[in-house]
Design a protein around this motif. Structure first.
Motif, PDB file in Angstrom:
ATOM      1  N   GLU A   1      20.047  61.536   1.297  1.00  0.00           N
ATOM      2  CA  GLU A   1      19.169  62.041   2.346  1.00  0.00           C
ATOM      3  C   GLU A   1      19.886  63.073   3.216  1.00  0.00           C
ATOM      4  OE1 GLU A   1      15.744  60.016   5.000  1.00  0.00           O
ATOM      5  OE2 GLU A   1      17.765  59.283   5.405  1.00  0.00           O
ATOM      6  N   VAL A   2      19.168  64.158   3.528  1.00  0.00           N
ATOM      7  CA  VAL A   2      19.685  65.163   4.455  1.00  0.00           C
ATOM      8  C   VAL A   2      18.838  65.085   5.714  1.00  0.00           C
ATOM      9  CG1 VAL A   2      20.058  67.623   4.848  1.00  0.00           C
ATOM     10  CG2 VAL A   2      20.319  66.678   2.542  1.00  0.00           C
ATOM     11  N   LYS A   3      19.506  65.010   6.873  1.00  0.00           N
ATOM     12  CA  LYS A   3      18.760  64.989   8.135  1.00  0.00           C
ATOM     13  C   LYS A   3      19.259  66.089   9.061  1.00  0.00           C
ATOM     14  CE  LYS A   3      17.595  60.103   8.560  1.00  0.00           C
ATOM     15  NZ  LYS A   3      18.069  58.865   9.216  1.00  0.00           N
ATOM     16  N   VAL A   4      18.311  66.741   9.719  1.00  0.00           N
ATOM     17  CA  VAL A   4      18.648  67.744  10.724  1.00  0.00           C
ATOM     18  C   VAL A   4      18.092  67.241  12.052  1.00  0.00           C
ATOM     19  CG1 VAL A   4      18.335  70.128  11.430  1.00  0.00           C
ATOM     20  CG2 VAL A   4      18.573  69.583   9.014  1.00  0.00           C
ATOM     21  N   PHE A   5      18.949  67.012  12.998  1.00  0.00           N
ATOM     22  CA  PHE A   5      18.580  66.393  14.274  1.00  0.00           C
ATOM     23  C   PHE A   5      17.704  65.150  14.035  1.00  0.00           C
ATOM     24  CE2 PHE A   5      19.428  70.820  15.514  1.00  0.00           C
ATOM     25  CZ  PHE A   5      20.445  70.577  16.425  1.00  0.00           C
ATOM     26  N   GLY A   6      18.106  64.356  13.074  1.00  0.00           N
ATOM     27  CA  GLY A   6      17.402  63.107  12.789  1.00  0.00           C
ATOM     28  C   GLY A   6      16.167  63.256  11.919  1.00  0.00           C
ATOM     29  N   MET A   7      15.749  64.508  11.666  1.00  0.00           N
ATOM     30  CA  MET A   7      14.550  64.697  10.837  1.00  0.00           C
ATOM     31  C   MET A   7      14.954  64.849   9.375  1.00  0.00           C
ATOM     32  SD  MET A   7      12.494  67.551  13.091  1.00  0.00           S
ATOM     33  CE  MET A   7      13.871  68.678  13.302  1.00  0.00           C
TER      34      MET A   7
ATOM     35  N   MET B   1      25.642  64.416  19.766  1.00  0.00           N
ATOM     36  CA  MET B   1      24.494  64.291  18.874  1.00  0.00           C
ATOM     37  C   MET B   1      24.808  64.920  17.511  1.00  0.00           C
ATOM     38  SD  MET B   1      20.537  65.526  19.424  1.00  0.00           S
ATOM     39  CE  MET B   1      21.053  67.146  19.872  1.00  0.00           C
ATOM     40  N   GLN B   2      24.326  64.258  16.440  1.00  0.00           N
ATOM     41  CA  GLN B   2      24.546  64.800  15.108  1.00  0.00           C
ATOM     42  C   GLN B   2      23.507  65.878  14.814  1.00  0.00           C
ATOM     43  OE1 GLN B   2      26.705  63.211  12.331  1.00  0.00           O
ATOM     44  NE2 GLN B   2      27.812  62.820  14.219  1.00  0.00           N
ATOM     45  N   ALA B   3      23.959  67.076  14.534  1.00  0.00           N
ATOM     46  CA  ALA B   3      23.033  68.150  14.175  1.00  0.00           C
ATOM     47  C   ALA B   3      22.611  67.998  12.719  1.00  0.00           C
ATOM     48  CB  ALA B   3      23.682  69.505  14.403  1.00  0.00           C
ATOM     49  N   ILE B   4      23.599  67.728  11.871  1.00  0.00           N
ATOM     50  CA  ILE B   4      23.324  67.635  10.432  1.00  0.00           C
ATOM     51  C   ILE B   4      24.002  66.394   9.874  1.00  0.00           C
ATOM     52  CG2 ILE B   4      23.686  68.741   8.191  1.00  0.00           C
ATOM     53  CD1 ILE B   4      23.996  71.410   9.853  1.00  0.00           C
ATOM     54  N   THR B   5      23.269  65.606   9.115  1.00  0.00           N
ATOM     55  CA  THR B   5      23.923  64.510   8.397  1.00  0.00           C
ATOM     56  C   THR B   5      23.508  64.525   6.928  1.00  0.00           C
ATOM     57  OG1 THR B   5      22.125  63.043   9.087  1.00  0.00           O
ATOM     58  CG2 THR B   5      24.174  62.885  10.323  1.00  0.00           C
ATOM     59  N   PHE B   6      24.480  64.289   6.072  1.00  0.00           N
ATOM     60  CA  PHE B   6      24.246  64.123   4.644  1.00  0.00           C
ATOM     61  C   PHE B   6      24.639  62.702   4.298  1.00  0.00           C
ATOM     62  CE2 PHE B   6      23.998  68.284   2.161  1.00  0.00           C
ATOM     63  CZ  PHE B   6      23.606  69.029   3.255  1.00  0.00           C
ATOM     64  N   GLU B   7      23.752  61.995   3.580  1.00  0.00           N
ATOM     65  CA  GLU B   7      24.121  60.662   3.139  1.00  0.00           C
ATOM     66  C   GLU B   7      24.082  60.612   1.625  1.00  0.00           C
ATOM     67  OE1 GLU B   7      22.052  57.272   5.094  1.00  0.00           O
ATOM     68  OE2 GLU B   7      22.255  58.619   6.826  1.00  0.00           O
ATOM     69  N   ASN B   8      25.249  60.626   1.037  1.00  0.00           N
ATOM     70  CA  ASN B   8      25.389  60.499  -0.415  1.00  0.00           C
ATOM     71  C   ASN B   8      24.432  61.431  -1.175  1.00  0.00           C
ATOM     72  OD1 ASN B   8      26.630  59.508  -2.628  1.00  0.00           O
ATOM     73  ND2 ASN B   8      25.357  57.644  -2.759  1.00  0.00           N
ATOM     74  N   VAL B   9      24.460  62.710  -0.812  1.00  0.00           N
ATOM     75  CA  VAL B   9      23.506  63.676  -1.348  1.00  0.00           C
ATOM     76  C   VAL B   9      23.982  64.268  -2.670  1.00  0.00           C
ATOM     77  CG1 VAL B   9      22.435  65.930  -0.954  1.00  0.00           C
ATOM     78  CG2 VAL B   9      22.620  64.285   0.925  1.00  0.00           C
ATOM     79  N   SER B  10      23.083  64.289  -3.660  1.00  0.00           N
ATOM     80  CA  SER B  10      23.385  64.957  -4.930  1.00  0.00           C
ATOM     81  C   SER B  10      22.259  65.922  -5.275  1.00  0.00           C
ATOM     82  CB  SER B  10      23.524  63.938  -6.067  1.00  0.00           C
ATOM     83  OG  SER B  10      24.684  63.163  -5.848  1.00  0.00           O
ATOM     84  N   TYR B  11      22.635  66.991  -5.937  1.00  0.00           N
ATOM     85  CA  TYR B  11      21.637  67.946  -6.392  1.00  0.00           C
ATOM     86  C   TYR B  11      22.122  68.630  -7.662  1.00  0.00           C
ATOM     87  CZ  TYR B  11      18.337  71.746  -6.681  1.00  0.00           C
ATOM     88  OH  TYR B  11      17.379  72.593  -7.128  1.00  0.00           O
ATOM     89  N   ALA B  12      21.244  68.740  -8.652  1.00  0.00           N
ATOM     90  CA  ALA B  12      21.588  69.477  -9.878  1.00  0.00           C
ATOM     91  C   ALA B  12      20.506  70.504 -10.148  1.00  0.00           C
ATOM     92  CB  ALA B  12      21.702  68.517 -11.056  1.00  0.00           C
ATOM     93  N   TYR B  13      20.912  71.726 -10.548  1.00  0.00           N
ATOM     94  CA  TYR B  13      19.927  72.747 -10.897  1.00  0.00           C
ATOM     95  C   TYR B  13      19.271  72.392 -12.219  1.00  0.00           C
ATOM     96  CZ  TYR B  13      21.481  75.707  -7.120  1.00  0.00           C
ATOM     97  OH  TYR B  13      21.760  76.203  -5.879  1.00  0.00           O
TER      98      TYR B  13
END
Lengths: 288, 284, 266
Positions: free
Chosen positions: B65-71, B1-13
């Protein structure tokens, strides 16, 4: 300037039920030009000892001489001489970047210089600041007018160190100078200290938890434990007794560990614990 | 099971800080299996901590998108974020800036109190958390009197009291002395091995990274490389490009090799190097 | 050491008074203070003093420690005393001692100064026997009804406990910064008033910057542990009234009744 300490004792919260013995009969000589390593666990008395060196912590009992300055318990206190002493013994505390306060790098570095040399002209101050910044590897033209709070962690620490070496101290004391830096930052800062040591022939004293760093850079080491100095000498001497080091719950440097393991297998590698010497000795053994 | 998934995530302060100009995290995609221990490496300012804060929604991605256990961390349900944070414990760098209460047990109770756990149950959770971090005898101690390593173990206990599935250590050992570091790493190790907890360790210590199941290398917000410690540390040029270095033993091994001593390049631990040297020198 | 500030002047021991619910102690203190102000003669104050002495006896705190609290307000006590002595409104039939000093003025000034001393000693019994943390809990619980009129009781209590929690940390940091600036030749002990204020800048700025950094990190740590205000929050520690609290309350009721009776009959 040579440092001679004899029979130093120090107790915090003397005469209360919270009293803690921080130094217990400490004898130590640090020669001019030494790159001296001080190791030991948190609370072993290292910090108390180094703060004795510029009288931030006054000597309670015992003899302490730093060059011509007598800081011993019974010596006469002279406020002016104290100021000169502090300009000659630079002290870089842990995470020194947390003590920056001015709005430009220039002013912050100049703080110490103006305190110690209030008569200095603008020109002299500027020269000293620019030189200190160059020494720590920050281009003065580029950084002098910037706010220290906008710099990266590693750069802030360099500014803080520049603020100490700006008075050209003969002895530079640093408490865990590389703590919290990333590997590149660590490497560069240690290189900077080596350069200061070689070029300026300063006495450098570092408190460190990194045994590899100590073995690689220091010519002398003292091990503190519960306020006492339990071992002192060259890295080779100090780390020769693996059992004792283990008992003190300290680690061996990598080269020391390797020498120890090889020795237990019957291969004697007689090196001074720097990597360079270790490699040379291995080559020699290999050649036979 | 995937605990953490990142899909093409970007973030700028959104601040004008020099250090964070541009994207702190830039188009990162990754998937971390539950139960793994992962080391996240990179120089200061490479985006490691930002990445960690994206996992439990302390920061929300600008895109991707960031998902933790699918959420997903961005969702319409106002309780969604708390469901994620319950499952993701986080321990920060400075041992002095994480505790809310003055006394150990009161501080550990803070998390469970926040999510409305019943009183008896909080007591049980405190017992378990203290036991796991080996801090039982400090239950009624004043936190300010503890050592750095002990404070960080209180912080871990505080996270454990929410019974998470993932524990993030955000440079949690960087301000500790070797003894404190060992204590914290020991707790993290046993949480991973005995409880099957997913561990994300952000660190500058390469010997800690060498212990992980997998390593992620970050540079300027981008994921540069991923693999087992052996795989990552044998790619010296990429490691150096990230402003990092090999574990001490690997570096010395490389130097020995360069000096003409025939040594296996894949060494990452001091034990491995000692064994290799013994083999080499005793053969003759 | 500065470390000990968190415990304020708390005197660590176990006693009947230490074990009382902090709310009981707070309420009793209020009753005690009220009775001091209701009392308009020395008999009333004597009753309050008796009550105080019994409380101190049951608290296992040396009387000397309680008395020490007066030291910090000694100036105020003297000031009040002199002010009342000198500006006593002279009435018909008052006995003048000399100049404008009268016997009645002397008595009135002594009365007011005694009131102040009793007030401070009573409060110090509370702080000597109660940790700041448990005091905070007590105040939060007592103010709870105010939350129904949207008063932020929980937030207030949280702010107080975080402040208490950070006192030792900030004290340590202040100490460190002072040493570091001293090592750079900073001088904080000489010069005139303005010079000294200016000399504080190298300490205050790093302290302030540090406090903001800490606040930021603490905020993150609280969020990470699911903090969302008082919504759905439970409490691990519950304050409980016991038989002890009942006894103490009855005892205090006796004091208040005594003072009122003395007021009526004398």
């Amino acid at each position: 300037m040579q440092i001679i300490a004899k029979g130093l004792n120090f107790v915090y919260n003397k005469k209360t039920k919270f009293s803690v013995k921080a130094l217990d009969n400490v004898d130590l000589t640090i020669d001019e030009g030494d790159f001296f390593g001080i190791i030991g666990h948190t609370g072993s008395g290292k910090s108390t000892f180094i703060q004795h060196l510029n009288a931030l912590v006054p000597v309670q009992e015992g003899v302490l001489k730093v060059g011509d300055y007598d800081l011993s318990a019974n010596a006469k206190k002279d406020k002016k001489a104290l100021k000169t002493l502090r300009s000659k013994v630079g002290m870089v505390f842990q995470y020194p970047e947390y003590q920056l306060f001015e709005d430009t790098v220039f002013k912050d570095v100049a703080f110490g210089f103006s305190n110690f040399f209030p008569q200095a002209s603008k020109r002299e101050t500027a020269d000293a600041v620019y030189e200190a910044l160059s020494l720590v590897g920050l281009d003065p033209e580029k950084y002098a007018e910037r706010s220290p709070f906008d710099l990266s962690g590693g750069q802030k620490r360099r500014v803080a160190i520049a603020g100490v070496i700006v008075t050209r101290p003969e002895i530079l004391v640093l408490d865990e100078p590389v703590a919290g830096l990333d590997p590149k930052g660590k490497r560069e800062l240690m290189k900077l200290l080596r350069t200061l040591h070689e070029k300026e022939s300063k006495t450098i004293i570092i408190v460190s938890h990194d045994m590899d760093e100590v073995a690689e850079n220091c010519n002398k080491v003292a091990v503190f434990s519960e306020g006492k100095i339990v071992r002192k000498g060259t890295p080779k001497d100090v780390f020769s007794d693996a059992e004792e080091i283990k008992k003190l719950r300290l680690d061996l440097p990598l080269t020391g560990y390797l020498c120890q393991t090889l020795k237990s297998k019957g291969v004697n590698v007689d090196c001074d614990l720097t990597e360079e010497d270790f490699i040379r000795k291995i080559q020699e053994i290999k050649r036979g | 099971m995937q605990a953490i998934t990142f899909e093409n995530v970007s973030y700028a302060y959104k601040r004008a800080d020099e250090e964070f100009s541009g994207k702190a995290v830039d188009g990162v995609s990754l998937g971390i299996e539950a139960g793994r221990s992962v080391a996240l490496l990179g120089a200061n300012g490479s985006g490691k901590s930002t990445l960690a804060k994206l996992i439990n929604g302390l920061l929300l991605p600008d895109s991707g998108e960031v998902k933790v256990f699918g959420m997903p961390t961005v969702c319409d349900d106002p309780n969604g974020l708390f469901d994620i944070r319950k499952r993701v414990g986080m321990v920060f760098q400075n041992p002095d800036n994480q505790q809310i209460a003055s006394i150990v047990e009161d501080d550990i109770a803070f998390g469970p109190e926040n999510v409305g756990i019943e009183r008896e149950d909080i007591g049980r959770r405190i017992d378990a958390a203290l036991k796991f971090t080996d801090m039982e005898r400090f239950r009624y101690s004043q936190i300010s009197r503890l050592s750095g390593g002990q404070k960080q173990r209180v912080a871990i206990a505080g996270a454990l009291a929410l019974e998470p599935d993932i524990l993030i250590l955000d440079e949690s050992t960087s301000m500790l002395d070797p003894k404190g570091r060992k204590e914290v790493m020991e707790v993290a190790r046993s949480l991973n091995k005995e409880k099957g907890m997913t561990i994300i360790n952000i660190t500058h210590y390469m010997d800690e990274a060498a212990e992980a199941d997998e390593i992620y290398l970050l540079k300027a917000g981008k994921l540069l490389k991923k693999g087992t410690p052996d795989e990552v540390f044998s790619d010296v040029s990429t490691v150096e490009e990230c402003g990092l270095e090999l574990p001490r033993a690997s570096m010395l091994a490389a130097k020995l090799k360069a000096a003409g001593i025939n040594i296996d390049q894949k060494i990452t631990t001091k034990e491995g190097l000692a064994e290799e040297l013994c083999k080499l020198l005793l053969k003759d | 050491m500065l470390q000990d500030l968190t415990f304020g002047q708390y005197y660590p021991t176990t006693s009947l008074v230490h074990k009382l619910d902090p709310r009981t102690k707070l309420l009793l203190l209020i009753a005690y203070i009220t009775s001091i102000f209701v009392a308009d003669n020395f008999y009333g104050l004597a009753a309050a003093l008796l009550f105080l002495l019994i409380a101190v006896a049951f608290s296992a705190v040396p009387f000397w420690s309680v008395l020490k609290s007066v030291k910090s307000i000694l100036f105020l006590v003297l000031f009040t005393f002199l002010l009342n002595l000198l500006f006593y409104a002279k009435k018909e039939g008052d006995t003048t001692l000399f100049w404008r000093i009268t016997v009645e003025g002397l008595l009135s000034a002594t009365f007011l100064a005694s009131r102040l001393i009793l007030l401070v000693m009573g409060s110090s019994v509370l702080t000597l026997t109660t940790t700041p943390v448990s005091l905070t809990d007590g105040i939060e619980s007592l103010l709870k009804p105010l939350s129904y009129v949207k008063f932020p009781v929980h937030e207030l209590a949280l702010i107080m406990s975080i402040a208490l929690r950070f006192i030792p940390t900030l004290a340590e940091e202040t100490d460190r910064i002072i040493r570091a600036q001293k090592a750079r030749g900073g001088d904080f002990d000489t010069g005139n008033f303005f010079k000294r204020i200016k000399a504080l800048i190298p300490i205050l700025i790093p302290l302030l910057v540090g406090a903001f950094r800490r606040a930021d990190e603490l905020g993150n740590a609280m969020d990470a542990r699911c903090y969302s205000g008082s919504r759905n929050r439970t409490k691990y520690k519950k304050l409980k009234f016991t038989f002890r609290d009942l006894l103490a309350t009855l005892f205090t009721a006796a004091l208040v009744a005594g003072v009122v009776l003395l007021k009526i009959f004398f």
